[in-house]
Design a protein around this motif. Structure first.
Motif, mmCIF file in Angstrom:
data_model
loop_
_atom_site.group_PDB
_atom_site.id
_atom_site.type_symbol
_atom_site.label_atom_id
_atom_site.label_comp_id
_atom_site.label_asym_id
_atom_site.label_seq_id
_atom_site.Cartn_x
_atom_site.Cartn_y
_atom_site.Cartn_z
ATOM 1 N N PRO A 146 -30.794 -37.228 10.615
ATOM 2 C CA PRO A 146 -31.781 -36.102 10.634
ATOM 3 C C PRO A 146 -32.402 -35.525 11.954
ATOM 4 O O PRO A 146 -32.446 -36.506 12.660
ATOM 5 N N ASN A 147 -32.888 -34.555 12.023
ATOM 6 C CA ASN A 147 -33.491 -33.876 13.139
ATOM 7 C C ASN A 147 -35.108 -34.408 13.139
ATOM 8 O O ASN A 147 -35.218 -34.901 11.832
ATOM 9 N N THR A 148 -35.915 -34.358 13.801
ATOM 10 C CA THR A 148 -37.128 -34.710 13.538
ATOM 11 C C THR A 148 -37.746 -34.118 12.456
ATOM 12 O O THR A 148 -38.617 -34.895 11.455
ATOM 13 N N SER A 149 -37.838 -32.811 12.251
ATOM 14 C CA SER A 149 -38.650 -32.269 11.216
ATOM 15 C C SER A 149 -37.846 -32.773 9.921
ATOM 16 O O SER A 149 -38.503 -32.801 8.656
ATOM 17 N N GLU A 150 -36.541 -32.775 9.759
ATOM 18 C CA GLU A 150 -35.791 -33.414 8.477
ATOM 19 C C GLU A 150 -36.396 -34.903 8.213
ATOM 20 O O GLU A 150 -36.460 -35.360 7.094
ATOM 21 N N ALA A 151 -36.454 -35.712 9.312
ATOM 22 C CA ALA A 151 -36.885 -37.034 9.207
ATOM 23 C C ALA A 151 -38.143 -37.063 8.592
ATOM 24 O O ALA A 151 -38.442 -38.038 7.585
ATOM 25 N N VAL A 165 -24.074 -39.168 7.128
ATOM 26 C CA VAL A 165 -24.740 -38.028 6.510
ATOM 27 C C VAL A 165 -25.516 -37.204 7.297
ATOM 28 O O VAL A 165 -26.441 -37.664 7.878
ATOM 29 N N ASP A 166 -25.162 -35.977 7.475
ATOM 30 C CA ASP A 166 -26.217 -35.116 7.951
ATOM 31 C C ASP A 166 -27.032 -34.444 6.749
ATOM 32 O O ASP A 166 -26.519 -33.932 5.791
ATOM 33 N N PRO A 167 -28.279 -34.863 6.761
ATOM 34 C CA PRO A 167 -28.781 -35.068 5.660
ATOM 35 C C PRO A 167 -29.794 -33.801 5.020
ATOM 36 O O PRO A 167 -30.033 -32.881 5.957
ATOM 37 N N ALA A 193 -25.888 -28.028 17.724
ATOM 38 C CA ALA A 193 -25.949 -29.232 18.340
ATOM 39 C C ALA A 193 -25.942 -30.550 17.414
ATOM 40 O O ALA A 193 -25.495 -31.513 17.776
ATOM 41 N N GLY A 194 -26.709 -30.477 16.346
ATOM 42 C CA GLY A 194 -26.724 -31.456 15.283
ATOM 43 C C GLY A 194 -25.233 -31.726 14.587
ATOM 44 O O GLY A 194 -24.917 -32.899 14.410
ATOM 45 N N ASP A 195 -24.349 -30.488 14.532
ATOM 46 C CA ASP A 195 -22.912 -30.855 14.323
ATOM 47 C C ASP A 195 -22.469 -31.660 15.200
ATOM 48 O O ASP A 195 -21.508 -32.528 14.882
#
Ligand SMILES: Nc1ncnc2c1ncn2[C@@H]1O[C@H](COP(=O)(O)OP(=O)(O)OP(=O)(O)O)[C@@H](O)[C@H]1O
Ligand SMILES: [Mg+2]
Length: 338
Positions: free
Chosen positions: A215-220, A197-199, A287-289
């Motif tokens: 997640p990226n850092t801020s999403e985490a 999951v890309d959350p 890049a996250g994708d």
């Protein structure tokens, strides 16, 4: 308590990485998520408008490329996967373009539902002399109608038995809802295939039991509803807590210029920090994708989590050196590892 005394685990060796890449081709990945179309209108600014204090852009070109879950589809297709996509579009030009683009890449679009009440999510960026002047967004991001959700669930039931892995690409536009999530995660787990999951932080607690969240850092931080704290120790504690809450097999926090950190379940979480492989950085968007696509395809090809994450990190390092939302392929990825 986190065990900080153990030595960092050995990163996967080149040979193992190359062996996994060689198994990418033809793996079947099902992408479920919020499809978008990115439109770029390019031009030159000659003057300021006499009508209002705004630049007049003389349009010289226009292009379209899938975004959101559509960018995940694109990344997977480039890497050699056999992709099926499930999502919702409107009965409009943007939706037709998306489907046409996917078909052109050999993607199975049977599971793309047309909902006449919704607009296809579209972001139109106007770029003049390499500067973004303005962005227009069109979208319907509310909950799905009952009828559309039923069609989506039926497509999920039809497509999932053929998949080697599932990606849930949640951009918060409505496709990823509690029922779709529980059906997809439940079915993937019963079949024993990886589900990643890309959350969206708002949906965080619904991702229980998945193979990996990215997640990226801020999403985490947002997922845990905490204010961000600097430093590696803070990330270690955060990742370990996410694992505990989600009871997922792993969490991969992508950390921009700092690479990524993988947390794997266990009596004590096993933490692997992977520094970025990027040599040049031009454009980090998307890049996250690339990370979730490469990670999941590697898992579908039978790689263990750490090897899959190392490959994802290499792939991200390649795409950030390219202009625009970019992808990479198996050949280029193998070359970067050698
Ligand atoms: N500035 C950078 N320098 C080097 N590597 C980077 C940089 N930005 C991103 N990367 C690489 O790309 C990976 C994913 O990037 P990031 O953590 O920014 O994800 P993201 O915020 O989800 O990206 P996006 O939303 O733009 O798709 C990182 O783990 C890293 O490997
Ligand atoms: Mg992201």
């Amino acid at each position: 308590m986190i065990n900080t005394r153990t030595m960092p685990p050995r990163l996967p060796e080149r040979k193992e990485l190359l062996r996994t890449i060689a198994r990418f081709s033809g793996r079947r990945v099902l992408v479920v998520g919020d499809l978008m179309l990115d439109q770029y209108v390019r031009g030159a600014v000659g003057r300021i408008s006499p009508e209002a204090p705004v630049p007049v852009v003389r349009v010289t070109g226009e292009s379209h490329i899938p975004g959101g879950a559509g960018n995940v589809v694109n990344n997977l297709a480039s890497l050699g996967a056999k992709v099926s996509v499930l999502g919702v579009i409107g009965e409009d030009d943007a939706g037709a373009r998306l489907v046409e683009h996917f078909r052109g890449r050999g993607v199975n679009v049977e599971g793309v539902c047309v909902d006449v009440e919704r607009q296809t999510t579209q972001k139109c960026r106007v770029i003049a002399e390499r500067q973004q002047v303005v962005r227009f967004d069109r979208e319907t991001s509310g909950p799905l109608s009952h009828a559309t959700e039923s069609r989506l669930l039926a497509s999920l039931d039809a497509e999932l038995p053929d998949a080697d892995a599932v990606i849930l690409s949640d951009y918060g536009k409505g496709v990823i809802n509690p029922r779709v999530l529980s059906r997809a995660i439940g079915a993937a787990r019963r079949r024993g295939i990886p589900v990643t999951v890309d959350p969206k932080p708002e949906h965080f607690r619904l991702y229980k039991g998945v193979t990996c969240v990215t997640p990226n850092t801020s999403e985490a931080w947002a997922c845990m509803r905490r204010d961000a704290k600097p430093g590696s120790d803070a990330i270690d504690a955060l990742g370990a807590d996410i694992l505990k809450v989600l009871k997922s097999r792993s969490v991969l926090i992508t950390r921009g210029p700092d690479g990524m950190s993988l947390f794997e379940e266990g009596r004590r979480p096993r933490i692997t920090h992977i520094p970025t492989q990027a040599r040049e950085v031009f454009d980090v968007s998307g890049a996250g994708d690339t990370v979730i696509s490469t990670l999941t395809l590697a898992l579908a090809a039978g790689a263990p989590l750490r090897r899959a994450a190392a490959l994802a990190n290499h792939a991200a390092g390649i795409v950030v050196a390219k202009l625009g939302t970019a992808t990479t392929d198996a050949k280029e990825l193998a070359r970067a590892i050698r």
